[in-house]
Scaffold this motif. Structure first.
Motif, PDB file in Angstrom:
ATOM      1  N   GLY A 287       0.780  -1.221   0.000  1.00 59.52           N
ATOM      2  CA  GLY A 287       0.000   0.000   0.000  1.00 59.52           C
ATOM      3  C   GLY A 287       0.811   1.270   0.000  1.00 59.52           C
ATOM      4  N   LYS A 288       2.127   1.152  -0.105  1.00 63.24           N
ATOM      5  CA  LYS A 288       2.987   2.332  -0.073  1.00 63.24           C
ATOM      6  C   LYS A 288       3.817   2.422  -1.348  1.00 63.24           C
ATOM      7  CE  LYS A 288       3.352   2.622   4.955  1.00 63.24           C
ATOM      8  NZ  LYS A 288       4.284   2.767   6.105  1.00 63.24           N
ATOM      9  N   GLN A 289       4.379   3.584  -1.583  1.00 63.16           N
ATOM     10  CA  GLN A 289       5.221   3.767  -2.761  1.00 63.16           C
ATOM     11  C   GLN A 289       6.592   3.175  -2.517  1.00 63.16           C
ATOM     12  OE1 GLN A 289       5.452   8.032  -3.250  1.00 63.16           O
ATOM     13  NE2 GLN A 289       7.185   8.224  -1.871  1.00 63.16           N
ATOM     14  N   SER A 290       7.321   2.978  -3.605  1.00 61.50           N
ATOM     15  CA  SER A 290       8.676   2.481  -3.512  1.00 61.50           C
ATOM     16  C   SER A 290       9.606   3.624  -3.127  1.00 61.50           C
ATOM     17  CB  SER A 290       9.106   1.889  -4.852  1.00 61.50           C
ATOM     18  OG  SER A 290      10.434   1.429  -4.798  1.00 61.50           O
ATOM     19  N   ASP A 291      10.463   3.383  -2.140  1.00 58.79           N
ATOM     20  CA  ASP A 291      11.379   4.411  -1.668  1.00 58.79           C
ATOM     21  C   ASP A 291      12.816   3.920  -1.724  1.00 58.79           C
ATOM     22  OD1 ASP A 291       8.995   5.230   0.863  1.00 58.79           O
ATOM     23  OD2 ASP A 291       9.416   6.344  -0.975  1.00 58.79           O
ATOM     24  N   LEU A 292      13.721   4.835  -1.961  1.00 59.63           N
ATOM     25  CA  LEU A 292      15.130   4.519  -1.930  1.00 59.63           C
ATOM     26  C   LEU A 292      15.552   4.199  -0.502  1.00 59.63           C
ATOM     27  CD1 LEU A 292      17.964   4.430  -3.302  1.00 59.63           C
ATOM     28  CD2 LEU A 292      18.178   6.848  -2.659  1.00 59.63           C
ATOM     29  N   VAL A 293      16.289   3.103  -0.347  1.00 60.81           N
ATOM     30  CA  VAL A 293      16.830   2.734   0.951  1.00 60.81           C
ATOM     31  C   VAL A 293      18.290   3.171   1.040  1.00 60.81           C
ATOM     32  CG1 VAL A 293      17.379   0.827   2.503  1.00 60.81           C
ATOM     33  CG2 VAL A 293      15.272   0.771   1.149  1.00 60.81           C
ATOM     34  N   ALA A 294      19.066   2.776   0.059  1.00 60.48           N
ATOM     35  CA  ALA A 294      20.492   3.108   0.050  1.00 60.48           C
ATOM     36  C   ALA A 294      21.014   2.964  -1.376  1.00 60.48           C
ATOM     37  CB  ALA A 294      21.278   2.191   0.982  1.00 60.48           C
ATOM     38  N   ALA A 295      22.037   3.735  -1.688  1.00 63.05           N
ATOM     39  CA  ALA A 295      22.646   3.676  -3.009  1.00 63.05           C
ATOM     40  C   ALA A 295      24.143   3.863  -2.880  1.00 63.05           C
ATOM     41  CB  ALA A 295      22.055   4.740  -3.929  1.00 63.05           C
ATOM     42  N   ILE A 296      24.871   3.334  -3.868  1.00 63.83           N
ATOM     43  CA  ILE A 296      26.324   3.478  -3.885  1.00 63.83           C
ATOM     44  C   ILE A 296      26.763   3.698  -5.329  1.00 63.83           C
ATOM     45  CG2 ILE A 296      26.659   0.971  -4.020  1.00 63.83           C
ATOM     46  CD1 ILE A 296      29.212   1.420  -2.279  1.00 63.83           C
ATOM     47  N   THR A 297      27.626   4.686  -5.543  1.00 58.36           N
ATOM     48  CA  THR A 297      28.105   4.985  -6.879  1.00 58.36           C
ATOM     49  C   THR A 297      29.334   4.134  -7.205  1.00 58.36           C
ATOM     50  OG1 THR A 297      29.650   6.711  -6.237  1.00 58.36           O
ATOM     51  CG2 THR A 297      27.340   7.359  -6.542  1.00 58.36           C
ATOM     52  N   ILE A 298      29.749   4.200  -8.469  1.00 59.30           N
ATOM     53  CA  ILE A 298      30.927   3.458  -8.897  1.00 59.30           C
ATOM     54  C   ILE A 298      32.163   3.945  -8.136  1.00 59.30           C
ATOM     55  CG2 ILE A 298      31.421   5.052 -10.783  1.00 59.30           C
ATOM     56  CD1 ILE A 298      31.837   1.202 -10.815  1.00 59.30           C
ATOM     57  N   ALA A 299      32.119   5.190  -7.699  1.00 53.30           N
ATOM     58  CA  ALA A 299      33.230   5.752  -6.938  1.00 53.30           C
ATOM     59  C   ALA A 299      33.164   5.392  -5.460  1.00 53.30           C
ATOM     60  CB  ALA A 299      33.253   7.276  -7.094  1.00 53.30           C
ATOM     61  N   GLY A 300      32.081   4.730  -5.058  1.00 55.14           N
ATOM     62  CA  GLY A 300      31.948   4.321  -3.662  1.00 55.14           C
ATOM     63  C   GLY A 300      31.212   5.305  -2.774  1.00 55.14           C
ATOM     64  N   ARG A 301      30.662   6.325  -3.363  1.00 52.69           N
ATOM     65  CA  ARG A 301      29.909   7.305  -2.576  1.00 52.69           C
ATOM     66  C   ARG A 301      28.545   6.713  -2.237  1.00 52.69           C
ATOM     67  NH1 ARG A 301      30.847  11.070  -5.721  1.00 52.69           N
ATOM     68  NH2 ARG A 301      28.891  11.114  -6.889  1.00 52.69           N
ATOM     69  N   THR A 302      28.131   6.848  -0.970  1.00 52.21           N
ATOM     70  CA  THR A 302      26.891   6.223  -0.511  1.00 52.21           C
ATOM     71  C   THR A 302      25.848   7.256  -0.115  1.00 52.21           C
ATOM     72  OG1 THR A 302      27.739   6.031   1.744  1.00 52.21           O
ATOM     73  CG2 THR A 302      28.073   4.145   0.284  1.00 52.21           C
ATOM     74  N   ASN A 303      24.613   6.823  -0.142  1.00 47.45           N
ATOM     75  CA  ASN A 303      23.480   7.667   0.222  1.00 47.45           C
ATOM     76  C   ASN A 303      22.451   6.778   0.900  1.00 47.45           C
ATOM     77  OD1 ASN A 303      21.738   9.946   0.276  1.00 47.45           O
ATOM     78  ND2 ASN A 303      20.669   9.157  -1.511  1.00 47.45           N
ATOM     79  N   TYR A 304      21.881   7.243   2.027  1.00 51.98           N
ATOM     80  CA  TYR A 304      20.920   6.448   2.785  1.00 51.98           C
ATOM     81  C   TYR A 304      19.647   7.235   3.062  1.00 51.98           C
ATOM     82  CZ  TYR A 304      24.877   3.391   3.845  1.00 51.98           C
ATOM     83  OH  TYR A 304      25.955   2.545   3.764  1.00 51.98           O
ATOM     84  N   ALA A 305      18.547   6.518   3.148  1.00 52.79           N
ATOM     85  CA  ALA A 305      17.318   7.118   3.637  1.00 52.79           C
ATOM     86  C   ALA A 305      17.498   7.418   5.121  1.00 52.79           C
ATOM     87  CB  ALA A 305      16.147   6.162   3.433  1.00 52.79           C
TER      88      ALA A 305
END
Length: 123
Positions: free
Chosen positions: A42-60
């Motif tokens: 019942g909810k939308q899809s959300d980003l949990v975590a991502a990592i770039t080819i350079a190793g940079r990360t991003n988190y919810a």
């Protein structure tokens, strides 16, 4: 094109841990970033975590400090280590790969998805 195969989901009690795996094959060299998304019923899809080819990360914000995304370029695999799991983390987790290519002087991106893996956290 890129093929993504996920594994590692399952049922765990609150406070427990799980590790998700996403193995990539195909046009690996064109992958710019990979990440994990989740969708609860019942909810939308959300980003949990991502990592770039350079190793940079991003988190919810909701997983910061509890989840860790990492990648093994030699194995073309991305991992999501999930600790201190909560019932609110229950969802289908899907692996995503962003490919970058250039045509006619313009930059384009394509998204590829895995089939998803269920994570259920019981209270």
């Amino acid at each position: 094109q890129v093929q993504l195969v996920e594994s590692g989901g399952g049922l765990v009690q609150a406070g427990g841990s799980l590790r998700l795996f996403c193995a990539a094959s195909g046009s690996i060299s064109r992958i710019n970033a990979m990440g994990w998304y989740r969708q609860a019923p019942g909810k939308q899809s959300d980003l949990v975590a991502a990592i770039t080819i350079a190793g940079r990360t991003n988190y919810a914000d909701s997983v910061e400090g509890r989840f860790t995304i990492s990648r093994d370029n030699a194995k073309n695999t991305v991992y999501l280590q999930m600790n201190s799991l909560k019932p609110g983390d229950t969802a289908v987790y899907s692996c995503n790969a962003e490919l970058i290519y250039y045509s006619g002087g313009s930059r384009y991106s394509e998204d590829y998805w895995g089939q998803g893996t269920q994570v259920t956290v019981s209270s």
